[in-house]
Design a protein around this motif. Structure first.
Motif, PDB file in Angstrom:
ATOM      1  N   LEU A 240     -32.664   6.512  52.773  1.00  0.00           N
ATOM      2  CA  LEU A 240     -32.671   5.971  51.415  1.00  0.00           C
ATOM      3  C   LEU A 240     -31.516   6.524  50.585  1.00  0.00           C
ATOM      4  O   LEU A 240     -30.855   5.775  49.850  1.00  0.00           O
ATOM      5  N   LEU A 241     -31.280   7.827  50.682  1.00  0.00           N
ATOM      6  CA  LEU A 241     -30.214   8.430  49.889  1.00  0.00           C
ATOM      7  C   LEU A 241     -28.841   7.960  50.351  1.00  0.00           C
ATOM      8  O   LEU A 241     -27.947   7.712  49.531  1.00  0.00           O
ATOM      9  N   GLY A 242     -28.659   7.792  51.665  1.00  0.00           N
ATOM     10  CA  GLY A 242     -27.390   7.274  52.166  1.00  0.00           C
ATOM     11  C   GLY A 242     -27.114   5.865  51.670  1.00  0.00           C
ATOM     12  O   GLY A 242     -26.002   5.546  51.225  1.00  0.00           O
ATOM     13  N   GLY A 243     -28.137   4.993  51.726  1.00  0.00           N
ATOM     14  CA  GLY A 243     -27.970   3.642  51.210  1.00  0.00           C
ATOM     15  C   GLY A 243     -27.701   3.619  49.724  1.00  0.00           C
ATOM     16  O   GLY A 243     -26.832   2.882  49.246  1.00  0.00           O
ATOM     17  N   ALA A 244     -28.439   4.450  48.964  1.00  0.00           N
ATOM     18  CA  ALA A 244     -28.260   4.482  47.507  1.00  0.00           C
ATOM     19  C   ALA A 244     -26.870   4.975  47.125  1.00  0.00           C
ATOM     20  O   ALA A 244     -26.222   4.412  46.230  1.00  0.00           O
ATOM     21  N   LEU A 245     -26.399   6.021  47.794  1.00  0.00           N
ATOM     22  CA  LEU A 245     -25.089   6.572  47.442  1.00  0.00           C
ATOM     23  C   LEU A 245     -23.955   5.599  47.749  1.00  0.00           C
ATOM     24  O   LEU A 245     -23.007   5.474  46.965  1.00  0.00           O
ATOM     25  N   LEU A 246     -24.051   4.886  48.867  1.00  0.00           N
ATOM     26  CA  LEU A 246     -22.972   3.949  49.191  1.00  0.00           C
ATOM     27  C   LEU A 246     -23.002   2.740  48.257  1.00  0.00           C
ATOM     28  O   LEU A 246     -21.946   2.238  47.855  1.00  0.00           O
ATOM     29  N   VAL A 247     -24.188   2.263  47.896  1.00  0.00           N
ATOM     30  CA  VAL A 247     -24.276   1.154  46.940  1.00  0.00           C
ATOM     31  C   VAL A 247     -23.693   1.567  45.592  1.00  0.00           C
ATOM     32  O   VAL A 247     -22.912   0.820  44.985  1.00  0.00           O
ATOM     33  N   CYS A 248     -24.060   2.749  45.119  1.00  0.00           N
ATOM     34  CA  CYS A 248     -23.542   3.226  43.825  1.00  0.00           C
ATOM     35  C   CYS A 248     -22.044   3.508  43.900  1.00  0.00           C
ATOM     36  O   CYS A 248     -21.306   3.255  42.934  1.00  0.00           O
ATOM     37  N   ALA A 249     -21.568   4.055  45.032  1.00  0.00           N
ATOM     38  CA  ALA A 249     -20.134   4.304  45.193  1.00  0.00           C
ATOM     39  C   ALA A 249     -19.350   3.007  45.210  1.00  0.00           C
ATOM     40  O   ALA A 249     -18.245   2.910  44.645  1.00  0.00           O
ATOM     41  N   ASP A 250     -19.912   1.967  45.844  1.00  0.00           N
ATOM     42  CA  ASP A 250     -19.250   0.661  45.852  1.00  0.00           C
ATOM     43  C   ASP A 250     -19.180   0.083  44.447  1.00  0.00           C
ATOM     44  O   ASP A 250     -18.169  -0.515  44.056  1.00  0.00           O
ATOM     45  N   LEU A 251     -20.244   0.270  43.667  1.00  0.00           N
ATOM     46  CA  LEU A 251     -20.232  -0.201  42.281  1.00  0.00           C
ATOM     47  C   LEU A 251     -19.165   0.533  41.481  1.00  0.00           C
ATOM     48  O   LEU A 251     -18.413  -0.082  40.705  1.00  0.00           O
ATOM     49  N   ALA A 252     -19.063   1.849  41.657  1.00  0.00           N
ATOM     50  CA  ALA A 252     -18.057   2.630  40.931  1.00  0.00           C
ATOM     51  C   ALA A 252     -16.642   2.252  41.354  1.00  0.00           C
ATOM     52  O   ALA A 252     -15.716   2.265  40.524  1.00  0.00           O
ATOM     53  N   SER A 253     -16.459   1.894  42.628  1.00  0.00           N
ATOM     54  CA  SER A 253     -15.112   1.567  43.115  1.00  0.00           C
ATOM     55  C   SER A 253     -14.543   0.312  42.459  1.00  0.00           C
ATOM     56  O   SER A 253     -13.327   0.114  42.454  1.00  0.00           O
ATOM     57  N   ARG A 254     -15.392  -0.531  41.895  1.00  0.00           N
ATOM     58  CA  ARG A 254     -14.914  -1.759  41.259  1.00  0.00           C
ATOM     59  C   ARG A 254     -14.197  -1.477  39.935  1.00  0.00           C
ATOM     60  O   ARG A 254     -13.472  -2.341  39.425  1.00  0.00           O
ATOM     61  N   PHE A 255     -14.424  -0.303  39.357  1.00  0.00           N
ATOM     62  CA  PHE A 255     -13.888  -0.004  38.032  1.00  0.00           C
ATOM     63  C   PHE A 255     -12.789   1.054  38.051  1.00  0.00           C
ATOM     64  O   PHE A 255     -12.298   1.443  37.000  1.00  0.00           O
ATOM     65  N   ILE A 256     -12.399   1.533  39.241  1.00  0.00           N
ATOM     66  CA  ILE A 256     -11.322   2.529  39.311  1.00  0.00           C
ATOM     67  C   ILE A 256     -10.001   1.929  38.865  1.00  0.00           C
ATOM     68  O   ILE A 256      -9.247   2.535  38.098  1.00  0.00           O
ATOM     69  N   ALA A 257      -9.688   0.726  39.347  1.00  0.00           N
ATOM     70  CA  ALA A 257      -8.439   0.046  38.968  1.00  0.00           C
ATOM     71  C   ALA A 257      -8.770  -1.366  38.495  1.00  0.00           C
ATOM     72  O   ALA A 257      -8.118  -2.323  38.879  1.00  0.00           O
ATOM     73  N   PHE A 258      -9.803  -1.494  37.678  1.00  0.00           N
ATOM     74  CA  PHE A 258     -10.282  -2.793  37.213  1.00  0.00           C
ATOM     75  C   PHE A 258      -9.142  -3.596  36.584  1.00  0.00           C
ATOM     76  O   PHE A 258      -8.324  -3.047  35.840  1.00  0.00           O
ATOM     77  N   PRO A 259      -9.011  -4.889  36.904  1.00  0.00           N
ATOM     78  CA  PRO A 259      -9.943  -5.762  37.630  1.00  0.00           C
ATOM     79  C   PRO A 259      -9.724  -5.820  39.138  1.00  0.00           C
ATOM     80  O   PRO A 259     -10.262  -6.694  39.791  1.00  0.00           O
ATOM     81  N   PHE A 260      -8.911  -4.897  39.687  1.00  0.00           N
ATOM     82  CA  PHE A 260      -8.661  -4.917  41.123  1.00  0.00           C
ATOM     83  C   PHE A 260      -9.698  -4.058  41.850  1.00  0.00           C
ATOM     84  O   PHE A 260     -10.244  -3.114  41.296  1.00  0.00           O
ATOM     85  N   GLU A 261      -9.941  -4.385  43.121  1.00  0.00           N
ATOM     86  CA  GLU A 261     -10.895  -3.649  43.937  1.00  0.00           C
ATOM     87  C   GLU A 261     -10.238  -2.401  44.519  1.00  0.00           C
ATOM     88  O   GLU A 261      -9.046  -2.391  44.828  1.00  0.00           O
ATOM     89  N   SER A 262     -11.030  -1.347  44.688  1.00  0.00           N
ATOM     90  CA  SER A 262     -10.595  -0.129  45.365  1.00  0.00           C
ATOM     91  C   SER A 262     -11.519   0.123  46.546  1.00  0.00           C
ATOM     92  O   SER A 262     -12.708  -0.200  46.487  1.00  0.00           O
ATOM     93  N   PRO A 263     -11.007   0.707  47.629  1.00  0.00           N
ATOM     94  CA  PRO A 263     -11.880   1.003  48.776  1.00  0.00           C
ATOM     95  C   PRO A 263     -12.976   1.992  48.397  1.00  0.00           C
ATOM     96  O   PRO A 263     -12.731   2.974  47.694  1.00  0.00           O
ATOM     97  N   VAL A 264     -14.179   1.745  48.871  1.00  0.00           N
ATOM     98  CA  VAL A 264     -15.305   2.623  48.541  1.00  0.00           C
ATOM     99  C   VAL A 264     -15.134   3.996  49.178  1.00  0.00           C
ATOM    100  O   VAL A 264     -15.689   4.995  48.701  1.00  0.00           O
ATOM    101  N   GLY A 265     -14.343   4.078  50.263  1.00  0.00           N
ATOM    102  CA  GLY A 265     -14.106   5.365  50.902  1.00  0.00           C
ATOM    103  C   GLY A 265     -13.433   6.375  49.990  1.00  0.00           C
ATOM    104  O   GLY A 265     -13.612   7.587  50.145  1.00  0.00           O
ATOM    105  N   ILE A 266     -12.671   5.899  49.000  1.00  0.00           N
ATOM    106  CA  ILE A 266     -12.048   6.802  48.039  1.00  0.00           C
ATOM    107  C   ILE A 266     -13.114   7.502  47.209  1.00  0.00           C
ATOM    108  O   ILE A 266     -13.041   8.715  46.959  1.00  0.00           O
TER     109      ILE A 266
END
Length: 340
Positions: free
Chosen positions: A292-318
């Motif tokens: 559960l924690l692994g799934g939650a962290l990756l979902v939240c990290a993917d959400l955060a990655s959308r706003f690093i260089a908004f409106p462009f996408e950033s890799p979630v691995g960053i």
């Protein structure tokens, strides 16, 4: 007395259930946030209509065809990578072990880059097949160099590091020599779920489902791996067979996730430690907490990655690497310089 049994004694009754419930809530909130926020604005009314309505409007199609499969893919891949990390640490009795150690990430990357360079009509399904084959090849190579089912943690670490750096060097060399063919690989090599589709969800579902069934059936045997091999063998445990089964599970979980999402850093390593700190070492609670924690962290990290260089996408691995490194250092320091 093992560290697992000590962790079980320190765990208060009801605490594992509390943290498992909070992780499930975090996962649910992360999925809702992933559906709501992104490049295109979606109102709460439009989101609710897209999930329960007939699906005729543009917002409905946008949420259902793009954001929902992306969130589900991140959820499943995060759970798989975290469980693969936990299994690696249990099987090797090495708190710093992860699927990276088995050449899974490096093997998948190497095979996909070879496909991009050598095959003119390179397609997404072919990339998935090559990535999974490369992950299997890397794991088998490390397994063979380490001595098969009977090896020491040092042998495994040396074999894993050797194979990882060799395949990574070959991958980077091929990318430098064939930049035009491999430019599209940058996001995948860092780790990304931005291109996820319902096809990815259908591909990951059987891997996750079958692996969970296999894992829960293997739990009684995995508990004995916490003790020395001689003691486990004296209790009737076939240590080599259990380790082999655990490594097959690691390959299924991590190989399929890496094939679709790329080598996402730190998730395999840090999530099992956080889960163990929250619910203790009892596997009956540790396994669902880690998933559960692994799934939650990756979902939240993917959400955060959308706003690093908004409106462009950033890799979630960053994001996972940026969060994982300080969290791991904090955990090690909090436990007095040791990680259990």
């Amino acid at each position: 007395m093992t560290s697992e049994s000590l962790a079980e004694k320190r765990t208060r009754p009801g605490r594992p259930l509390l943290f498992i419930s909070l992780s499930a809530l975090l996962l649910l909130l992360g999925i809702v946030g992933s559906l709501k926020w992104g490049q295109a604005p979606v109102s709460w009314h439009g989101l609710l209509g897209a999930l329960v309505g007939p699906g005729d409007g543009k917002t409905d199609l946008y949420v259902r065809l793009l954001r929902l499969p992306r969130a589900l893919t991140a959820c499943m891949a995060g759970a798989q990578l975290a469980l693969a990390g936990l299994l690696t640490q249990l099987a090797t009795r090495n708190p710093l072990a992860s699927p990276h150690l088995f050449g899974v990430n490096a093997g998948a990357s190497f095979f996909v880059v070879i496909g991009l360079v050598a095959i003119p009509d390179f397609s997404a399904p072919l990339a998935v097949g090559l990535a999974f084959a490369g992950a299997a090849a890397g794991a088998i190579l490390v397994w063979s160099l380490a001595g098969g089912g009977r090896f020491s943690p040092v042998q495994l670490a040396l074999a894993g590091i050797t194979v990882h750096f060799l395949l990574s060097a070959l991958t980077e060399g091929m990318m430098v020599l064939n930049q035009q063919s491999t430019d599209s690989m940058i996001f995948w090599l860092v780790g990304s779920v931005s291109q996820a589709s319902w096809q990815d969800v259908r591909l990951l579902s059987p891997f996750l489902g079958s692996s969970l069934i296999f894992l829960f059936a293997l739990l009684p045997s995995l508990r004995l791996l916490a003790v020395e091999d001689e003691i486990a063998s004296g209790l009737g445990q076939r240590v080599a067979a259990v380790r082999t089964a655990a490594f097959v599970l690691v390959l299924l979980l991590a190989g399929s996730a890496v094939a679709l999402c790329g080598p996402i850093g730190f998730l395999c390593l840090i999530v099992p430690h956080i889960s163990r700190a929250l619910v203790g070492g009892k596997l009956g609670a540790l396994v669902p907490m880690t998933a559960l924690l692994g799934g939650a962290l990756l979902v939240c990290a993917d959400l955060a990655s959308r706003f690093i260089a908004f409106p462009f996408e950033s890799p979630v691995g960053i994001v996972t690497s940026a969060l994982g490194a300080p969290l791991f250092l904090h955990l090690a320091r909090r436990r007095g310089g040791t990680v259990r």
